[in-house]
Scaffold this active site. Sequence first.
Site, PDB file in Angstrom:
ATOM      1  N   GLY A 200       0.138  -1.180   0.462  1.00  0.00           N
ATOM      2  CA  GLY A 200      -0.242  -0.239   0.245  1.00  0.00           C
ATOM      3  C   GLY A 200       0.716   1.384  -0.303  1.00  0.00           C
TER       4      GLY A 200
ATOM      5  N   HIS B  78       9.344   5.778   4.404  1.00  0.00           N
ATOM      6  CA  HIS B  78       9.196   6.806   5.290  1.00  0.00           C
ATOM      7  C   HIS B  78       7.938   6.159   6.827  1.00  0.00           C
ATOM      8  CE1 HIS B  78       5.701   6.591   2.498  1.00  0.00           C
ATOM      9  NE2 HIS B  78       4.933   6.513   3.652  1.00  0.00           N
TER      10      HIS B  78
END
Length: 113
Positions: A92, A99
């Site tokens: 996803g 990050h």
Amino acid sequence: MADCVFCKIIDGEIPSTRVYEDDRIIAIRDLNPQAPVHVLFIPKEHIASADELNKDNCDIVAHIFSVIPGVAKELGLTNGYRIVNNCGEDGGQTVKHIHFHLLGGKKLEVTMA
Ligand code: 5GP
Ligand code: ZN
């Protein structure tokens, strides 16, 4: 990286609300928050995803995790929080610059998949 939104944020070309910065990372408010507190921890070095980590660049992950408790405290996350990394298409990941999401400020749903 020319077309990377997070590299542009790091360079100041795209505005963001920074809650933390040092020589190696920034932490910014997510544009589309999924919880009352939703912050992204982003290395200044462009690493595409967790799948691009190796023994030469993985120190940045430890650095991010060492910074998170202090930022979480500053943001009032005294009752816990969640750290999320999405990796690749099936994971996803939408921005291809590694990050870590810091989410909190409410009791989060327990979802693993
Ligand atoms: P991913 O889906 O790759 O794990 O997370 C990307 C995150 O970046 C999403 O939560 C999305 O809302 C956030 N995001 C995308 N573009 C921007 C932007 O320009 N500014 C900020 N602050 N967040 C962004
Ligand atoms: Zn980048």
